[in-house]
Design an enzyme around this catalytic site. Structure first.
Site, PDB file in Angstrom:
ATOM      1  N   LYS A   1     -18.972   4.751  10.649  1.00  0.00           N
ATOM      2  CA  LYS A   1     -20.268   5.069  10.589  1.00  0.00           C
ATOM      3  C   LYS A   1     -20.337   5.664   9.214  1.00  0.00           C
ATOM      4  O   LYS A   1     -20.585   5.240   8.050  1.00  0.00           O
ATOM      5  CB  LYS A   1     -20.661   6.061  11.798  1.00  0.00           C
ATOM      6  CG  LYS A   1     -20.513   5.255  13.098  1.00  0.00           C
ATOM      7  CD  LYS A   1     -21.094   5.871  14.178  1.00  0.00           C
ATOM      8  CE  LYS A   1     -21.508   4.693  15.185  1.00  0.00           C
ATOM      9  NZ  LYS A   1     -20.278   5.027  16.367  1.00  0.00           N
TER      10      LYS A   1
ATOM     11  N   TYR B   1     -16.467   6.733  24.280  1.00  0.00           N
ATOM     12  CA  TYR B   1     -16.195   5.566  23.715  1.00  0.00           C
ATOM     13  C   TYR B   1     -15.456   5.559  22.386  1.00  0.00           C
ATOM     14  O   TYR B   1     -15.722   6.400  21.795  1.00  0.00           O
ATOM     15  CB  TYR B   1     -17.670   5.058  23.544  1.00  0.00           C
ATOM     16  CG  TYR B   1     -17.993   3.767  22.748  1.00  0.00           C
ATOM     17  CD1 TYR B   1     -17.660   2.519  23.626  1.00  0.00           C
ATOM     18  CD2 TYR B   1     -18.469   3.550  21.705  1.00  0.00           C
ATOM     19  CE1 TYR B   1     -17.794   1.141  22.797  1.00  0.00           C
ATOM     20  CE2 TYR B   1     -18.465   2.152  21.094  1.00  0.00           C
ATOM     21  CZ  TYR B   1     -18.220   1.083  21.713  1.00  0.00           C
ATOM     22  OH  TYR B   1     -18.545  -0.116  21.152  1.00  0.00           O
TER      23      TYR B   1
ATOM     24  N   ASP C   1     -11.310  11.141  17.861  1.00  0.00           N
ATOM     25  CA  ASP C   1     -12.126  10.018  17.286  1.00  0.00           C
ATOM     26  C   ASP C   1     -13.190  10.510  16.814  1.00  0.00           C
ATOM     27  O   ASP C   1     -14.136  11.036  17.433  1.00  0.00           O
ATOM     28  CB  ASP C   1     -12.500   9.084  18.410  1.00  0.00           C
ATOM     29  CG  ASP C   1     -13.211   8.063  17.876  1.00  0.00           C
ATOM     30  OD1 ASP C   1     -13.711   7.732  16.921  1.00  0.00           O
ATOM     31  OD2 ASP C   1     -13.458   7.032  18.769  1.00  0.00           O
TER      32      ASP C   1
HETATM   33  C1  LIG Z   1     -19.574   4.100  17.159  1.00  0.00           C
HETATM   34  C2  LIG Z   1     -18.059   4.633  17.430  1.00  0.00           C
HETATM   35  C3  LIG Z   1     -16.946   3.956  17.402  1.00  0.00           C
HETATM   36  C4  LIG Z   1     -16.757   2.233  17.188  1.00  0.00           C
HETATM   37  O1  LIG Z   1     -17.303   2.125  15.764  1.00  0.00           O
HETATM   38  P1  LIG Z   1     -17.754   0.676  15.213  1.00  0.00           P
HETATM   39  O2  LIG Z   1     -17.954   0.966  13.906  1.00  0.00           O
HETATM   40  O3  LIG Z   1     -18.988   0.444  16.070  1.00  0.00           O
HETATM   41  O4  LIG Z   1     -16.802  -0.324  16.075  1.00  0.00           O
HETATM   42  C5  LIG Z   1     -15.752   4.433  17.909  1.00  0.00           C
HETATM   43  N1  LIG Z   1     -15.800   5.572  18.277  1.00  0.00           N
HETATM   44  C6  LIG Z   1     -16.856   6.337  18.198  1.00  0.00           C
HETATM   45  C7  LIG Z   1     -16.681   7.741  18.697  1.00  0.00           C
HETATM   46  C8  LIG Z   1     -17.994   5.835  18.136  1.00  0.00           C
HETATM   47  O5  LIG Z   1     -19.029   6.844  18.021  1.00  0.00           O
END
Ligand SMILES: *Cc1c(COP(=O)(O)O)cnc(C)c1O
Length: 430
Positions: free
Chosen positions: A266, A143, A238
């Site tokens: 985060k 994701y 990511d």
């Molecule tokens: C949470 C998350 C996102 C998205 O971040 P948001 O602040 O919710 O838009 C993207 N990549 C990873 C790996 C995530 O865990």
């Protein structure tokens, strides 16, 4: 707070889709009524009915030191008293950028945005701008936020939906995305052989944690670096969830692999809406106003959010909680497995990495590294355990495909209480 959880849910559903601001919060994956939280402190969430829960979701990862950490709170209040948005150049984001550039070798320059989604979206734009290529390779079960072109077999909330893909994504957007299986060098070799000169970048959560926790073999991650280099594509890590959580430098540091671009979110905002993307200087210098890749944000570099991030990251550097968090997480995992072996009618294993953990309810063979290895009964069984724990005052992420997060506020007493409650739940289910 005047209304019950049930009443708030009814009110919320009348005015917002599904009654929530983000899908998984609606409890669809576990059934029942979402709890509407009104306040929090340390390891504890309090709902609108005054019931307290030990929180192992920690706002999906950002809260390394728990809710309302005193140091972070004081810094926020101090920043707030000076103003809460300037819309100008200001020193706050420079200080956070300096700190990260100093500590993380693969980040030579960085740009702050307002969410992980924005960070990923912008990193892809840089990759396409840099390579003049169109296609992106992503993995089944990873994701990367709700970026149109990446909402394909993405996990997180989509793991609970009938289709693994989102409606509203055009064939053109989806057509530039190639989905690869995790843990499979051969499949990637084939993809690159076929599309190598069209691929701008390969993006991965180096520690996939949005469709269960699916640790990858270090050799597989090394292969990603090798194959992208061989074909002139960029490698994007990511690290929105893993960065600053499993260790200060995330998976890039742990594996020694240097990605071309890296995304954060985060933890980097200390609990405020912040994302960031960074990487090699010559790539980041493609971003406006230095270069031709446009990206902007009215509230980007918000001084209060930057202050929360700076305080969080400095505290992480000073206190280095990572090893202890990992120990506590591993120990809780082992305890859970032991209790399950005594009482559960099916095996339960816990996969963990650093301070993240994931309980798998069902038969598995070895480490679960891709989504096809998740037992089909897992979802329903997890729902039962989730509700048993919730009733006893323990809040896990309300989905069997989301991970748990340990923070420094989870003392050994709290973790022992969790184990007792877990044993109670399994006994009750017998
Ligand atoms: C949470 C998350 C996102 C998205 O971040 P948001 O602040 O919710 O838009 C993207 N990549 C990873 C790996 C995530 O865990």
């Amino acid at each position: 707070m005047q209304f019950s959880n049930e009443e708030w849910f009814t009110k919320a559903k009348a005015v917002t889709p599904g009654g929530v601001d983000s899908p998984v919060r609606a409890f669809k994956g576990v059934g029942g009524t979402p709890r509407f939280m009104q306040s929090a402190s340390g390891a504890t969430l309090t709902d609108v009915e005054g019931k307290k829960y030990i929180d192992y979701c920690m706002s999906w990862g950002p809260l390394m030191f728990g809710h309302r950490d005193a140091e972070i709170e004081a810094a926020i209040i101090d920043a707030l008293a000076k103003g809460w948005t300037y819309g100008t150049a200001s020193p706050y984001s420079v200080l956070l950028a300096e700190l990260i550039v100093k500590e993380i070798p693969c980040v030579e320059k960085i740009r702050f945005v307002n969410s992980g989604t924005e960070a990923v979206m912008s990193a892809l734009r840089v990759a396409r701008g840099a390579t003049k290529r169109t296609k992106i390779v992503k993995f089944d079960g990873c994701y990367h936020g709700h970026v149109d072109s990446l909402l394909i077999r993405a996990g997180s909330g989509l793991a609970e939906m009938a289709s693994p893909d989102s409606a509203g994504v055009t064939p053109a957007q989806a057509g530039d995305t190639i989905v690869a299986p995790l843990d499979d060098e051969q499949a990637l070799e084939t993809i690159f052989k076929t599309h190598g000169n069209e691929i701008a970048a390969l993006i991965i959560e180096p520690l996939p944690a949005n469709n269960g926790l699916l640790p990858q073999r270090p050799e597989f991650l090394k292969f990603l670096r090798e194959v992208t280099t061989r074909y002139g594509a960029l490698l994007i890590f990511d690290e929105v969830m893993s960065g600053f959580r499993i260790g200060f430098g995330g998976m890039a540091e742990e594996t020694g692999i240097t990605p071309d671009l890296i995304t954060y979110g985060k933890i980097i905002g200390g609990g405020f809406p912040v994302g960031a993307y960074g990487g090699r200087k010559e790539l980041m210098d493609l971003v406006a106003p230095q270069g031709p890749v446009y990206q902007a944000g009215t509230l980007s570099g918000n001084p209060v959010a930057m202050t929360a991030g700076i305080t969080m990251l400095k505290k992480l550097l000073n206190e280095k909680p990572f090893a202890n968090l990992q120990k506590a997480t591993e120990s809780l995992g082992k305890t859970v497995e032991k209790i399950a072996a005594k009482y559960a009618p099916y095996p339960i294993t816990v996969q963990s990495h650093g301070s993240k953990f994931w309980m798998i309810c069902g038969e598995t063979k070895g480490t679960v590294r891709h989504i096809n290895q998740i037992p089909p009964e897992h979802k329903e069984r997890f729902a039962g355990i989730f509700h048993g724990l919730l009733k006893r005052g323990f809040y896990l992420a309300p989905s069997g495909f989301e991970v748990g997060f340990m923070a420094t506020v989870h003392t050994s007493e709290i973790n022992a209480a969790f184990a007792t409650a877990f044993e109670d739940v399994l006994k009750e289910q017998q």
